[in-house]
Design a protein around this motif. Structure first.
Motif, short mmCIF file in Angstrom:
data_model
loop_
_atom_site.label_atom_id
_atom_site.label_comp_id
_atom_site.label_asym_id
_atom_site.label_seq_id
_atom_site.Cartn_x
_atom_site.Cartn_y
_atom_site.Cartn_z
N LEU A 20 14.12 0.79 -12.82
CA LEU A 20 14.47 1.88 -11.89
C LEU A 20 15.89 1.76 -11.37
O LEU A 20 16.52 2.77 -11.05
CB LEU A 20 13.49 1.90 -10.71
N TYR A 21 16.40 0.54 -11.26
CA TYR A 21 17.71 0.33 -10.65
C TYR A 21 18.77 -0.08 -11.69
O TYR A 21 19.85 -0.52 -11.32
CB TYR A 21 17.62 -0.75 -9.57
N MET A 22 18.45 0.07 -12.98
CA MET A 22 19.36 -0.42 -14.01
C MET A 22 20.09 0.72 -14.71
O MET A 22 19.53 1.79 -14.93
CB MET A 22 18.60 -1.26 -15.04
N GLN A 23 21.32 0.43 -15.09
CA GLN A 23 22.11 1.36 -15.88
C GLN A 23 21.75 1.13 -17.35
O GLN A 23 22.21 0.20 -17.98
CB GLN A 23 23.61 1.13 -15.66
N LEU A 24 20.91 1.99 -17.89
CA LEU A 24 20.39 1.75 -19.23
C LEU A 24 21.47 1.82 -20.30
O LEU A 24 21.31 1.23 -21.37
CB LEU A 24 19.27 2.75 -19.54
N GLU A 25 22.55 2.52 -20.04
CA GLU A 25 23.64 2.54 -21.01
C GLU A 25 24.11 1.13 -21.32
O GLU A 25 24.37 0.77 -22.46
CB GLU A 25 24.83 3.33 -20.45
N THR A 26 24.22 0.31 -20.28
CA THR A 26 24.68 -1.05 -20.45
C THR A 26 23.71 -1.85 -21.31
O THR A 26 24.11 -2.64 -22.16
CB THR A 26 24.84 -1.74 -19.07
N ILE A 27 22.41 -1.63 -21.09
CA ILE A 27 21.39 -2.37 -21.83
C ILE A 27 21.38 -1.94 -23.29
O ILE A 27 21.31 -2.76 -24.20
CB ILE A 27 20.00 -2.15 -21.20
N VAL A 28 21.47 -0.63 -23.54
CA VAL A 28 21.44 -0.13 -24.91
C VAL A 28 22.63 -0.64 -25.70
O VAL A 28 22.54 -0.93 -26.89
CB VAL A 28 21.41 1.42 -24.91
N LYS A 29 23.79 -0.78 -25.05
CA LYS A 29 24.98 -1.29 -25.72
C LYS A 29 24.95 -2.80 -25.90
O LYS A 29 25.86 -3.38 -26.48
CB LYS A 29 26.24 -0.91 -24.91
N HIS A 30 23.87 -3.45 -25.40
CA HIS A 30 23.69 -4.88 -25.57
C HIS A 30 24.81 -5.69 -24.91
O HIS A 30 25.11 -6.79 -25.33
CB HIS A 30 23.62 -5.27 -27.06
N GLN A 31 25.42 -5.14 -23.89
CA GLN A 31 26.53 -5.83 -23.24
C GLN A 31 26.33 -5.80 -21.72
O GLN A 31 26.07 -4.74 -21.15
CB GLN A 31 27.86 -5.17 -23.59
N ILE A 32 26.44 -6.95 -21.10
CA ILE A 32 26.29 -7.05 -19.65
C ILE A 32 27.66 -6.87 -19.00
O ILE A 32 28.62 -7.52 -19.39
CB ILE A 32 25.70 -8.41 -19.26
N SER A 33 27.74 -5.99 -17.99
CA SER A 33 29.00 -5.77 -17.30
C SER A 33 28.73 -5.56 -15.81
O SER A 33 27.59 -5.33 -15.39
CB SER A 33 29.74 -4.57 -17.88
N HIS A 34 29.80 -5.62 -15.02
CA HIS A 34 29.69 -5.38 -13.58
C HIS A 34 29.19 -3.98 -13.28
O HIS A 34 28.64 -3.72 -12.21
CB HIS A 34 31.06 -5.60 -12.92
N ALA A 35 29.38 -3.05 -14.23
CA ALA A 35 28.95 -1.67 -14.03
C ALA A 35 27.45 -1.58 -13.76
O ALA A 35 26.99 -0.68 -13.05
CB ALA A 35 29.32 -0.82 -15.25
N LEU A 36 26.69 -2.53 -14.30
CA LEU A 36 25.25 -2.52 -14.09
C LEU A 36 24.92 -2.66 -12.60
O LEU A 36 24.07 -1.95 -12.06
CB LEU A 36 24.61 -3.65 -14.90
N ASP A 37 25.60 -3.61 -11.92
CA ASP A 37 25.38 -3.81 -10.49
C ASP A 37 25.86 -2.61 -9.67
O ASP A 37 25.27 -2.29 -8.63
CB ASP A 37 26.10 -5.07 -10.01
N ILE A 38 26.95 -1.97 -10.13
CA ILE A 38 27.48 -0.82 -9.39
C ILE A 38 26.50 0.35 -9.45
O ILE A 38 26.29 1.06 -8.46
CB ILE A 38 28.86 -0.41 -9.93
N TRP A 39 25.90 0.54 -10.61
CA TRP A 39 24.86 1.58 -10.73
C TRP A 39 23.71 1.27 -9.78
O TRP A 39 23.22 2.15 -9.06
CB TRP A 39 24.36 1.63 -12.18
N SER A 40 23.26 0.00 -9.76
CA SER A 40 22.18 -0.41 -8.87
C SER A 40 22.54 -0.17 -7.41
O SER A 40 21.69 0.27 -6.61
CB SER A 40 21.85 -1.89 -9.09
N LEU A 41 23.79 -0.45 -7.05
CA LEU A 41 24.24 -0.20 -5.68
C LEU A 41 24.11 1.27 -5.33
O LEU A 41 23.64 1.61 -4.23
CB LEU A 41 25.70 -0.65 -5.52
N GLY A 42 24.51 2.16 -6.25
CA GLY A 42 24.36 3.59 -5.99
C GLY A 42 22.92 3.97 -5.76
O GLY A 42 22.60 4.77 -4.87
N CYS A 43 22.01 3.40 -6.56
CA CYS A 43 20.57 3.67 -6.38
C CYS A 43 20.10 3.23 -5.01
O CYS A 43 19.30 3.91 -4.35
CB CYS A 43 19.77 2.96 -7.47
N ILE A 44 20.60 2.07 -4.56
CA ILE A 44 20.19 1.53 -3.25
C ILE A 44 20.71 2.41 -2.11
O ILE A 44 19.98 2.70 -1.16
CB ILE A 44 20.69 0.09 -3.10
#
Length: 281
Positions: A194-218
């Motif tokens: 629910l709090y994950m940026q799936l684009e990051t997961i699909v690209k198989h690459q971990i980046s800070h953008a994942l946490d920023i997306w989660s922050l927006g959700c929060i």
């Protein structure tokens, strides 16, 4: 309620003391979390949250210990009080001692506000989370599971509260390769979808953008009281919603300030600048 004694070794001076289990707080996977009392040098007791697991499964908790020790000087990261192994019915148990949050989690705080938090308070809490993320990203980490239940509430001055980020068991290195066995048709999540940026997961690459997306959700959840993509059923429906929709996970209230809307749209931007720590201005 039955008290169970165990041995605790506190960081800093290496003193071994007796601690007493007060109650169970919850359990996640192979780990249990409970509240314990630790004696202090002045004869009082300190309450601590204790994560415990069988020693054969202690790698994720020990990883958390290693990471938390790097943030002992940060007021936005939960503090580690120490660790120790203990023996319970002939099974070795690994215990990690953390400062106890009397205010519960951010999810509890949202409920105490009546389901949504007023924007001035949201702005203050968001700044705290940004400061925490700046520390995490500055060390080259991605939290990977940022959500209200992994944000603890501590008493501040007067009626104010202090937020601290916790639960570092899933932390990854930024730009870490995250290949998914079976290809993109088999989406597997270590964090909370629910709090994950799936684009990051699909690209198989971990980046800070994942946490920023989660922050927006929060932030959106603090304002609306609703979890992201509320009402979506199933991981595949959620993946389609986030991957192909150009709108935020939930509707941004019209009463939200322009500054707040701008922050959220930046959090949910499809292409964020890669590399480098988050800068909090």
């Amino acid at each position: 309620m039955t008290d169970i004694s165990m041995v605790a070794k506190l960081d800093g001076n290496g003193i071994v003391v007796e601690s007493t289990k007060v109650k169970t707080l919850g359990s996640v996977s192979s780990r249990q979390v409970h509240l314990a009392k630790l004696p202090t040098l002045v004869g009082d007791h300190l309450l601590a949250a204790v994560k415990s697991c069988a020693y054969s499964h202690f790698s994720s908790i020990q990883k958390e210990l290693h990471i938390l020790r790097q943030f002992q000087d940060s007021d936005r990261i939960v503090k580690c009080l120490g660790d120790v192994a203990s023996l319970k019915t002939e099974v070795t148990i690994y215990n990690l001692f953390l400062e106890y949050a009397f205010g519960g989690t951010l999810r509890d705080l949202i409920e105490r506000y009546g389901g949504s938090i007023l924007e001035p308070a949201v702005k203050c809490y968001t700044k705290m989370l940004l400061e925490g993320l700046r520390c995490i990203h500055g060390q080259g980490y991605v939290h990977y599971d940022l959500k209200p239940k992994n944000i603890l509430v501590f008493p501040g001055c007067g009626s104010d509260v202090i937020l601290k980020i916790t639960n570092f068991g899933l932390v990854r290195q930024a730009d870490e390769n995250h290949a998914i066995k079976g290809g993109p048709k088999k989406l597997k999540f270590s964090g909370t979808p629910l709090y994950m940026q799936l684009e990051t997961i699909v690209k198989h690459q971990i980046s800070h953008a994942l946490d920023i997306w989660s922050l927006g959700c929060i932030v959106l959840e603090m304002i609306t009281g609703k979890q992201p993509c509320e009402g979506m059923e199933g991981k595949m429906a959620l993946a389609i919603k986030i991957l192909f929709s150009t709108s935020p996970p939930n509707q941004i209230p019209k009463t939200f300030s322009d500054q707040g809307k701008d922050l959220l749209m930046k959090c949910f931007a499809r292409e964020l600048v890669k590399g480098g720590p988050l800068i909090c201005r």
